[in-house]
Design an enzyme around this catalytic site. Sequence first.
Site, PDB file in Angstrom:
ATOM      1  CB  ALA A 191      -1.141   0.284   1.396  1.00 54.92           C
ATOM      2  N   GLY A 213       0.557  -4.679   1.001  1.00 47.73           N
ATOM      3  CA  GLY A 213      -0.692  -4.725   0.319  1.00 47.73           C
ATOM      4  C   GLY A 213       0.157  -5.530  -1.149  1.00 47.73           C
ATOM      5  CD  GLU A 234      -2.283  -7.333   3.235  1.00 43.94           C
ATOM      6  OE1 GLU A 234      -2.288  -6.296   3.465  1.00 43.94           O
ATOM      7  OE2 GLU A 234      -3.337  -7.513   4.092  1.00 43.94           O
ATOM      8  CD  GLU A 259       2.012  -5.712   6.205  1.00 42.53           C
ATOM      9  OE1 GLU A 259       2.749  -5.862   6.099  1.00 42.53           O
ATOM     10  OE2 GLU A 259       0.990  -5.029   4.696  1.00 42.53           O
TER      11      GLU A 259
END
Length: 705
Positions: free
Chosen positions: A62, A103, A106, A126
């Site tokens: 992200a 992300g 993910e 993270e």
Amino acid sequence: MSFVTSARDGAVAVIRFGEPPVNSLGRETRLALAGEIAAAIADPAVLAIVLCGRNGLFSAGADIREFGTPAMLAAPNLGDLIVLVESSPKPVVAALEGTCLGGGLELALGCHYRVASDGAKLGLPEVKIGLLPGAGGTQRLPRLIGVENALNVILGGEALPAKLFVGSPLLAALVAGDPVPAAVTLAAERGPLHRDGEPLPKARDRSAAGPNVEPLLLFARNTARAAYAAYPAPLKCIDAIEAAATKSFDEGLATERSLFVELMFTPVSKALRHAFFAERATSKIADVPESTPLRAVNSAAVIGAGTMGSGIALTFLSAGIPVHLLETSDEALQRGVARIRQTIEGQVKKGRLTLEAATTRGALLKPTLHYEDLADADILIEAVFEEMGVKQQVFARLDQVAKAGAILATNTSTLDVDAIAAVTSRPADVIGTHFFSPANIMKLLEVVRGRSTAKDVLATTMRLAKTLRKTAVVSGVCDGFIGNRMIEQYIRQALFMLDEGASPMQIDAAVEAFGFAMGPFRMSDLAGNDIGWHIRKRRLVEHPEIIYSEVADRLCELGRFGQKTGAGWYDYRKGDRNAYPSPVVDALIATHRTSLGCAQRVIDAREIVDRLVYALVNEAAKILEEGIAQRASDIDMVYLTGYGFPVYRGGPMCYAEEVGLYTVVLRMQEFSRNPHGDPAFWTAAPLLARLAANGGAFNSVGARS
Ligand code: T1G
């Protein structure tokens, strides 16, 4: 501009995304990706989809810059994008190369298959920014590799070689080089099968439950509580992983989402995200573009083989750069060489260095007593006694022997770099490189830009710092530069509090409970109390207006210089680095207090911490306003990497903003009413007063981050 493209390879849609520099999944990318994926799903000619990154990188995850802004939640948010992929009726194959983090991983876990290049690294970092994988990672990963492995990946936060996942449902294949062709082949094979009814493999359809989940979670929690007490994220990661093993997928996803949002707004996560960008901002210099040509640095010379000189030489040797090490006497030179060799041998003993590498490294060291031997060095670093006359003599000599274009660097920790440059015929080649002791271990390097320092010299030194694995922060010329100028105010307040009734141990304990690696008195005993004594003597001559408690002078007059003399603010025992309260020091302080007639009082831990930390902040605000530091986050990096400031508080400037600058100034006003703590010092720096009054922030001042 869209960074997402789609092309067809037979019945396979190859969708490539990659917003520079690290293919982070910002709002524009997510929107464009969702469009291309939906189009491929709707296209009857497409039987399967391949998702891949760009420039040898899948994705860094992200876009951290979006956190705390509406962009992060703007549709499609990352979780929605991943559900779109996972619910596709056509197989989606992720082609992983380079780094696939956060992300990005993910997103890959939401795909039905994953193919990775053998050099790829996968991870969920993270937790390192005070978060947890918030786009399904805590739910899908345990279902693919089991709870125990998922705990290790998520709590470790490391980027791991893709080959570790071979044989697990996470990875269908590991290939040499570009993973896209193999991913297209797999997609082409699987597409027709799934079109004809074979169920698509989805992580969400697997189970993470298992007999040993409970003891695993208990062990993980106990470890997290013990090792990361100040960090909320690890325990929340464990809670989310527990949900993967005990709840339905959708319930687990909801739990993850709630825990993620909770962490996002913790001061610790804000501090860690601040530190992440602060570290990367330090190398940006407003008037020195990244295109500035660099000078070659293939060899170095270090003048002075004392503690600092030998530490600096070790730093270059570790980077594979040959070093001439010069001293004025053979005895001093051999002492330095022995210190270097002992350190290298110690690294071999600890298994941190192979014998072969140690031999190679040792061969790069060239001890000498002759300045003439330094003639070919690309950079020459002076690390002699911290006295202007001595340093100027060395620089005058270096000016005679160094080749044209060589960089002449001083390791001074406080002195005027311009005055040193002035004794050479080449002030543009002179710069400050203030290493912190032990130089081969401490990450911080203050790069002091003189009035005449050439831009390419500055750019070259900043680049060299990366080669030396240092965090380099640019400082202007002032007494003490950034770190030591601030620490002087910190120490002054600590000494005043001794006069007023606090003990060294009480003060150290208070700031260590706040999170500092070491309190001021243990730190001073480690560095050597004589260093501060020498500076105070200079102060008395140059700036008699600066008030100091004399208690530290009384200590030094007894020869209690700290660990190196076996006694300082604390007593030390041979072979034992622990600091023991000293009855001699207690008596010395008591006698000193009596001589002062200073009212004694109990000083609580809150006042100790506030006086020491806000002393840093107030001096830092002056440093920032004078332009000595480029930006507030640079000052934070100095304290995070050179002075043991707790990273989970982001640095003094970040912490002050978390407290609220208005609150900081109010507290300083309280301190200004204490007649013994140098009331004048507690007048808020003009910049701090302005920001506190108008609700501004430090990062609105100075160079862009
Ligand atoms: N978001 C925004 N910017 C990023 C970024 C990111 N994730 N990663 C790097 N950058 C910027 C960085 O600030 C710098 O900018 C430039 O890219 C080069 O970075 C929902 C919540 C990928 C290994 O934590 O580890 O996904 O200074 O100097 O040395 O669950 O960057 O050029 O202006 O570090 O080659 C999780 C963080 C995000 C990975 C590359 N991902 N990045 O290292 O380059 S949270 C991370 C890195 C998330 C989801 C969660 C490294 C790198 P500038 P760099 P590098």
